[in-house]
Structure formats: C-alpha cells, structure tokens
Design a protein around this motif. Structure first.
Motif, PDB file in Angstrom:
ATOM      1  N   GLN A  81       2.064  11.269   7.626  1.00 35.53           N
ATOM      2  CA  GLN A  81       1.677   9.986   7.048  1.00 35.53           C
ATOM      3  C   GLN A  81       0.182   9.989   6.791  1.00 35.53           C
ATOM      4  N   GLU A  82      -0.198   9.226   5.770  1.00 40.52           N
ATOM      5  CA  GLU A  82      -1.610   9.128   5.436  1.00 40.52           C
ATOM      6  C   GLU A  82      -2.087   7.694   5.612  1.00 40.52           C
ATOM      7  N   PHE A  83      -3.341   7.565   6.043  1.00 41.91           N
ATOM      8  CA  PHE A  83      -3.997   6.265   6.106  1.00 41.91           C
ATOM      9  C   PHE A  83      -4.836   6.133   4.852  1.00 41.91           C
ATOM     10  N   MET A  84      -4.524   5.110   4.075  1.00 44.11           N
ATOM     11  CA  MET A  84      -5.101   4.990   2.749  1.00 44.11           C
ATOM     12  C   MET A  84      -5.930   3.727   2.607  1.00 44.11           C
ATOM     13  N   VAL A  85      -6.989   3.843   1.839  1.00 43.07           N
ATOM     14  CA  VAL A  85      -7.774   2.674   1.462  1.00 43.07           C
ATOM     15  C   VAL A  85      -7.634   2.494  -0.044  1.00 43.07           C
ATOM     16  N   PRO A  86      -7.157   1.326  -0.475  1.00 39.34           N
ATOM     17  CA  PRO A  86      -6.982   1.142  -1.910  1.00 39.34           C
ATOM     18  C   PRO A  86      -8.341   1.161  -2.631  1.00 39.34           C
ATOM     19  N   SER A  87      -8.404   1.903  -3.718  1.00 32.86           N
ATOM     20  CA  SER A  87      -9.647   1.969  -4.500  1.00 32.86           C
ATOM     21  C   SER A  87      -9.323   2.504  -5.877  1.00 32.86           C
ATOM     22  N   PRO A  88      -9.868   1.867  -6.910  1.00 39.28           N
ATOM     23  CA  PRO A  88      -9.595   2.360  -8.265  1.00 39.28           C
ATOM     24  C   PRO A  88     -10.076   3.794  -8.460  1.00 39.28           C
ATOM     25  N   SER A  89     -11.069   4.221  -7.681  1.00 38.85           N
ATOM     26  CA  SER A  89     -11.528   5.599  -7.844  1.00 38.85           C
ATOM     27  C   SER A  89     -10.836   6.548  -6.886  1.00 38.85           C
ATOM     28  N   GLY A  90      -9.801   6.072  -6.204  1.00 40.72           N
ATOM     29  CA  GLY A  90      -9.071   6.940  -5.288  1.00 40.72           C
ATOM     30  C   GLY A  90      -8.376   8.066  -6.030  1.00 40.72           C
ATOM     31  N   GLU A  91      -8.207   9.186  -5.348  1.00 39.61           N
ATOM     32  CA  GLU A  91      -7.615  10.351  -5.987  1.00 39.61           C
ATOM     33  C   GLU A  91      -6.116  10.438  -5.753  1.00 39.61           C
ATOM     34  N   ASP A  92      -5.610   9.611  -4.848  1.00 35.15           N
ATOM     35  CA  ASP A  92      -4.185   9.626  -4.578  1.00 35.15           C
ATOM     36  C   ASP A  92      -3.538   8.398  -5.200  1.00 35.15           C
ATOM     37  N   THR A  93      -2.297   8.578  -5.634  1.00 33.88           N
ATOM     38  CA  THR A  93      -1.528   7.454  -6.134  1.00 33.88           C
ATOM     39  C   THR A  93      -0.430   7.169  -5.130  1.00 33.88           C
ATOM     40  N   CYS A  94      -0.273   5.893  -4.788  1.00 34.18           N
ATOM     41  CA  CYS A  94       0.728   5.519  -3.792  1.00 34.18           C
ATOM     42  C   CYS A  94       1.682   4.485  -4.365  1.00 34.18           C
ATOM     43  N   ALA A  95       2.939   4.610  -3.987  1.00 34.78           N
ATOM     44  CA  ALA A  95       3.936   3.617  -4.371  1.00 34.78           C
ATOM     45  C   ALA A  95       4.109   2.664  -3.206  1.00 34.78           C
ATOM     46  N   VAL A  96       3.960   1.376  -3.484  1.00 33.54           N
ATOM     47  CA  VAL A  96       4.036   0.390  -2.424  1.00 33.54           C
ATOM     48  C   VAL A  96       5.014  -0.702  -2.825  1.00 33.54           C
ATOM     49  N   CYS A  97       5.902  -1.073  -1.902  1.00 38.67           N
ATOM     50  CA  CYS A  97       6.843  -2.165  -2.152  1.00 38.67           C
ATOM     51  C   CYS A  97       6.361  -3.406  -1.421  1.00 38.67           C
ATOM     52  N   ALA A 103      -9.234  -0.485  11.993  1.00 38.69           N
ATOM     53  CA  ALA A 103      -9.448  -1.921  12.134  1.00 38.69           C
ATOM     54  C   ALA A 103     -10.851  -2.196  12.671  1.00 38.69           C
ATOM     55  N   ARG A 104     -11.277  -1.411  13.656  1.00 43.23           N
ATOM     56  CA  ARG A 104     -12.614  -1.628  14.229  1.00 43.23           C
ATOM     57  C   ARG A 104     -13.712  -1.326  13.218  1.00 43.23           C
ATOM     58  N   CYS A 105     -13.440  -0.422  12.303  1.00 39.93           N
ATOM     59  CA  CYS A 105     -14.427  -0.110  11.269  1.00 39.93           C
ATOM     60  C   CYS A 105     -14.444  -1.180  10.178  1.00 39.93           C
ATOM     61  N   GLY A 106     -13.570  -2.161  10.307  1.00 38.61           N
ATOM     62  CA  GLY A 106     -13.553  -3.250   9.347  1.00 38.61           C
ATOM     63  C   GLY A 106     -12.897  -2.896   8.033  1.00 38.61           C
ATOM     64  N   LEU A 107     -12.000  -1.907   8.054  1.00 41.62           N
ATOM     65  CA  LEU A 107     -11.392  -1.440   6.807  1.00 41.62           C
ATOM     66  C   LEU A 107     -10.020  -2.062   6.568  1.00 41.62           C
ATOM     67  N   LYS A 108      -9.760  -2.386   5.302  1.00 39.02           N
ATOM     68  CA  LYS A 108      -8.409  -2.745   4.893  1.00 39.02           C
ATOM     69  C   LYS A 108      -7.736  -1.445   4.474  1.00 39.02           C
ATOM     70  N   TYR A 109      -6.606  -1.151   5.080  1.00 38.88           N
ATOM     71  CA  TYR A 109      -5.965   0.132   4.810  1.00 38.88           C
ATOM     72  C   TYR A 109      -4.462  -0.051   4.805  1.00 38.88           C
ATOM     73  N   PHE A 110      -3.747   0.945   4.365  1.00 39.18           N
ATOM     74  CA  PHE A 110      -2.294   0.943   4.519  1.00 39.18           C
ATOM     75  C   PHE A 110      -1.816   2.356   4.814  1.00 39.18           C
ATOM     76  N   ILE A 111      -0.608   2.454   5.322  1.00 42.32           N
ATOM     77  CA  ILE A 111      -0.077   3.744   5.752  1.00 42.32           C
ATOM     78  C   ILE A 111       1.044   4.148   4.817  1.00 42.32           C
ATOM     79  N   VAL A 112       1.020   5.382   4.376  1.00 45.77           N
ATOM     80  CA  VAL A 112       2.096   5.854   3.489  1.00 45.77           C
ATOM     81  C   VAL A 112       2.714   7.140   4.020  1.00 45.77           C
ATOM     82  N   GLY A 113       3.963   7.338   3.691  1.00 41.49           N
ATOM     83  CA  GLY A 113       4.610   8.609   3.927  1.00 41.49           C
ATOM     84  C   GLY A 113       3.987   9.617   2.976  1.00 41.49           C
TER      85      GLY A 113
END
Length: 571
Positions: free
Chosen positions: A208-224, A186-196
């Motif tokens: 758990q991983e702290f993720m930043v959404p990005s089209p060039s991201g290497e991980d795929t996350c399922a979010v509800c 949050a202090r770094c000004g990032l929008k992020y989400f947490i995933v199992g």
RNA sequence: CGGGGUGUGGCGCAGUUGGUAGCGCGCUUGCUUUGGGAGCAAGAAGCCCCCAGUUCGAGUCUGGGCACCCCGACCA
C-alpha cells in the motif's frame, strides 16, 4: 538564534528552474539549494525541518516497537547478485568500482543489506519478530529528476524491515507499521490517503502507498468516494462491461495506410471499442500477444503480473515483422501459430471485432475470440479510466494525481529465500524469515507540507515541522528599549523550551515582515516602539494573520494557549 | 532515451545588420529614512557554458560537445 548571524538566504525573485510551488518556496525561503540535477544541499532552515520530520518519524517508529539502526550506503555487488536485483535494478542503480576493481552499489534501498544482516544472526523463533529501521541517504540514478526535492537522485529515506516467523506475524507487523505511518503523517499536518499499490521491483504479495493529492503528482490513483476503495492506477480495476457486437463471419478488408486505432475505426466506421488492439511483447525472448480493446490501454504493471516473473518489453518493429509477417499496425494473433496470447477480461466471448490481418494494409472484420483465436489466458491488463464503476460498489471512480510519500510492502520470502536468511522454528527446522519493508520519503514530506500549506506570501508551517516555532521581529535598533526587550523575550522563551529565531537585522519593518511570511514560522512576535508606548507586544499567527496584543510578561501564557490548539514538537 | 527550451556579475533578465557588455534586484560605503521588500550618492563584482572554425574583429555566425529546465518514456 539571531537572524543577523544565521545563514538564511531568502530570495525575492523566483529562480527560473522552479516550477512547482513547493520547489519555488523551498528555494526562496532559503531551505535548499541545488548542487546538480536531482541533488540538493539542505541549508540551516531546511535541515531543521528535516530534523523535525525525522524526530516525528523516530518517535512513532520507536513507539511501534521498531529499533533504529544505521546501515552503510556503500554495498558490495555480491548480495545484489544473490537477490537478482544487480540485474533487475538496471540503470536505476549507481554502481562503482574500488581500486581493486571490485564492484559496489550505492544502495537505492536496503533489503539485501538487511537480509544479509539477519541471516548472519541465525535467529531462533524466540527472537522474532524483529523490526529494524534507519533514516539514511538513498541513491537512485533517476532518468529524469524533477519537481525540486520530489524526484531526486540523492534523498533521505526512512526504511524499516520486519522479520517474522510466519505470514500471520507479517500481517501484524505490517498493520502496526500502517498505524505508525498514519500517526506520522497526521502529526506532520498532512492530508493523505492510502491506496493499494503494485509491488514492482520489490516483489512480495501486497503493498500500500501513502499518497498526498497534488496536481503535480506522478502517480494516478483511482478513488471511490462512495465506499472508500482506493488503488494506484497500476492495479486499479473496475466493473466496466464491454459492449457487444454482432457475430459475423471473418472478412479480410483493405485498409491502406490505416495503422492506428483511430485511423482504422474512422476508415471502417466502427467505434474504437469494436477494435481489438494487438500488441506484441517479448517476454524472456519469447513473443507474447497482448490483447485489449481498441479504446483501452494495456497496463504494464498488470502485464508484468500476468506474464509472471519474466522480464518483458514491447517487441521491436523487426521482431513484429518476423513473428507475424506484417508490420506494426496490421498485426493480430488471428492465424498466427505458436505465440502465447494473453487477453484482457473485457474481450472474453467478444464477437464482431476488428484487428490486423497480419498482412500490410489489411485488417480482419468479424473476429470472434472463441472461434478465431486460442486465448491462453485472460487477465486484467487494461488501465482503467475516470468514471468507471468501482469494483467494490459500482459507483463511479475518480482519478486523482498524487505524490507517493510512503510505501509498505509484504515482501514475504523473496529476499530471505534468495539470500538464505533462515531462523530455527519451534520444531527445530530451518525456515526462511517472512519479511516486510516499509519506506517513507523524508524530503517529500517537507515538500508536500509546503505544497499543502502556503499562501501567496510564502510557507505556512504547521508547528510540528516548522524550523522555528517562534519568530521575534524586532522593529528598531538592537540598542533601543525594544531591542533589549526583544533579546530578553528571546532568551526567556529559549529557557522555556521554545525554538526561537530573533530577527535583529538592521532592516526596515516591511522587509522583515516579508521574510517572516516567506519562511513561514507559525508565530511572530512584533516588538517595536509603537507597541511599547502602550507597554504591549503583538503576537501574530502566520496561518490566519490573527493578532493579539499582550504585555511582555504574558507572552509565555499566550504561547501556551496557542500551543494547546496546535501540535507542538514534544519535549 | 525521444521532443521542446535555456545557458551573459550571487538572482531575474536585455544585448540591434558581427565592432570588445548593460538593466533591475542583491552586495559594499556614506547620508536621509524606518509598521508590509525605502530614497539619493558613490562603488565592487562577468573565463558572455566549453572546444574548434569563419572573420581584421565573435556574447552575436558555423560545427561539435556539455550542463540545466520542461513534456513524454522510465521510475520502491
């Protein structure tokens, strides 16, 4: 700092090798330069950003009660052999020999070193918990470095390790790290989400991983969106129901040259979901059949969990022929004896399926899982797809690409048992330390901030991680009235505790403005003849271009006003 | 590791049927200019990725290597 004396090699053109925006801007703004594949040099501006990020990380880690240490990057092979990761890390680990031919690793992470340190200490339960962290270079021989500083072979990581007396203690340590991480991002000004997430090579019971959404991201996350369920696709599950097909007698049919799911389903005119995909894997040298529906993909992370600790890989075409009597494309466990079978949950009680006949150019129709097969175990081994019902609430899941910025693990006893890192408990018995491990990619934070905060002209730094807080752009000659004023403002602001850069280069205004926007310093003060005629300077914000004209003596006040609305680095 | 692409001044690129290398940006010097990447003039700067081969002659053709980028595989 005077820009005329600084090493800030900005680039007008985009270097050919850079694809990602953050990569392009890091190069163009003179933050980094590449030495070789996956190895970067941090130039003054880039390093200042890294230091700002590290300062935030350090403050939050310290607040959470962790203690900073500094461990060697060079490490003897022995402790890696003790944990078993000398083998399992494989080619990912840089290895070298010293002059006496003794083997070493350049550490890709530090669980072994920490555990070794902890066991030597022979802790009492009274000393626990402990949490040690460091910010240090890590080495990984990535098969394919890419995306600038995002996937590299040499990078800076904050890694922390907790040691607790029991599971309950670990849960608390883990939670406090999770909270610290939220504050850091949050202090770094990032929008992020947490995933199992999957624990992978690290082992342990949960992560758990702290993720930043990005089209060039290497991980795929399922979010509800509905209930907040979020999981890396490595472990994400869904409530999807399998369609039912009519129960029919087993029938061998000729399927010449039809090997793939697509070919067979077209040829036999059945939907792909009616096929049963039969994959042969080798687990510790033993064959294992992996069964998923024809329209599903097996998920290797889930497979690893289902298979257990074994190392496994897809069987070679020769092994397939040896164990099934048929070639790839025509196999299934029907009629094959003595091979372990793991099937996906969606195949439970399934009937009327199509799969290979273990005879080249033939398939079976009408396979009934309960009648024709002896499934050893059912497990969730399929990769979920976009839009499937959320496992928690049943609403559709969305798949998002993301970049992993941080990963927190409950390691449990994996390393303490392997390396014999015990403590003496209250009852006098020796027990293994219950450990956790917590990582943050410092370089990735810098890249992700840019990825999330830029425009067509360049970077827009959030104040907290900006290399400088204030840029004074002098429009005119340093020896002019404006020049003397600019220098005075520069000195005054430094005196007042601001991080200031003064662009005193003998360049035209437009040139300086372009560089100012590119490097993205949050506040720019324009000092020039034009304003001075009215006795004013301009204060311009990078993020929205908003300009206010103030008298030189009001600058500090104005900056403090802007300060209140943003998070400035604490001092 | 599979597939694709690219290697030519610091950066971005051009280079024809093989004849000994050029453009833009940047850099140096001078003059003019000066509120959104200025103009003119004069300069400096290139083992054309490497090694072999073909040829009177190779940036260009042939073979072999290497490096870097992209897609995939892989990946705390």
């Amino acid at each position: 700092m005077l820009w005329s004396k600084a090493f800030i090699p900005t680039l007008k053109e985009v270097p050919a090798e850079a694809e990602m925006i953050s990569h392009q801007l890091m190069l163009r703004a003179g933050l980094v330069r590449q030495l070789t594949a996956g190895v970067y040099e941090y130039l003054p501006l880039g390093w200042k950003v890294m230091l700002k990020v590290m300062k935030i990380v350090r403050e939050e880690m310290d607040k959470a009660g962790a203690q900073e240490i500094y461990l060697p990057a060079l490490c003897p092979a022995e402790i890696w052999q003790e944990s078993g990761r000398w083998e399992s890390f494989g080619d990912e680990m840089f290895r070298l020999k010293d002059r006496k031919k003794r083997e070493y690793a350049l550490c890709p992470t530090h669980e072994e070193v920490i555990t070794d340190l902890a066991r030597a200490q022979r802790f009492s339960y009274r000393d626990l918990p402990q949490n040690w962290y460091q910010m240090q270079v890590k080495f990984r021989d990535e098969p394919r470095p890419r995306a600038g500083v995002i996937r590299v072979r040499h990078f800076t990581m904050k890694d922390a390790y907790s040691m607790d007396r029991d599971q309950n203690g670990l849960d608390q340590s883990y939670l406090s790290m999770r909270e610290a991480y939220k504050k850091i991002f949050a202090r770094c000004g990032l929008k992020y989400f947490i995933v199992g997430a999957s624990s992978g090579l690290m082992g342990g019971s949960g992560s758990q991983e702290f993720m930043v959404p990005s089209p060039s991201g290497e991980d795929t996350c399922a979010v509800c969106e509905a209930c907040g369920y979020a999981a890396n696709i490595q472990i994400a599950s869904s409530k999807l129901q399998a369609p039912k097909y009519q129960d029919l007698p087993l029938l061998e049919v000729s399927t010449p040259e039809k090997r793939t799911v697509e070919e067979v389903s077209q040829f036999l005119k059945v939907p792909a979901s009616q096929l049963m995909k039969s994959l042969l894997y080798m687990a510790d040298g033993q064959p294992v059949f992996i069964l998923v529906r024809g329209d599903d993909e097996a998920n290797e992370d889930k497979l690893q969990k289902a298979i257990g600790n074994a190392t496994f890989r897809p069987a070679t075409p020769e092994e397939v022929l040896k164990h099934t009597g048929a070639n790839v494309g025509f196999i299934s466990p029907v009629g094959v004896k003595g091979v372990r079978i793991i099937a996906d949950h969606l195949l439970k009680d399934a009937t009327g399926l199509v799969s290979g006949a273990c005879k080249d150019h033939f398939h079976y129709q009408g396979i009934s899982v309960n009648r024709d097969l002896k499934i050893d175990e059912y497990a969730d081994i399929r990769t979920i797809k976009d839009g499937e019902p959320c496992p928690e609430c049943g609403k559709p899941l969305g798949l998002t690409q993301a970049i992993e910025l941080g990963h927190i693990f409950k390691l449990g006893l994996k390393y303490s048992q392997a390396l014999n890192a015990n403590f003496t408990d209250e009852d006098g018995t020796q027990k293994p330390l219950v450990m956790g491990s917590y990582g943050i990619g410092i370089d990735r934070i810098a890249a992700c901030v840019i990825e999330q905060s830029h425009d067509k002209d360049g970077i827009i730094w959030p104040a907290a991680v900006a290399p400088y807080q204030v840029l004074i752009t002098l429009l005119g000659d340093p020896s002019s009235e404006a020049g003397r004023l600019a220098l005075k403002i520069h000195d005054d602001l430094i005196q007042a505790g601001f991080d200031v850069l003064l662009d005193d280069r003998p360049e035209r205004p437009g040139f300086k403005f372009k560089d100012a926007d590119l490097t993205g310093i949050p506040v720019r003060i324009n000092v020039g003849e034009k304003g001075l005629r009215e006795g004013m300077v301009e204060i311009r914000q990078r993020k929205d271009g908003q300009v206010s004209k103030v008298r030189p003596e009001e600058i500090k006040l104005k900056l403090q006003e802007l300060t209140a609305a943003q998070i400035w680095p604490g001092r």
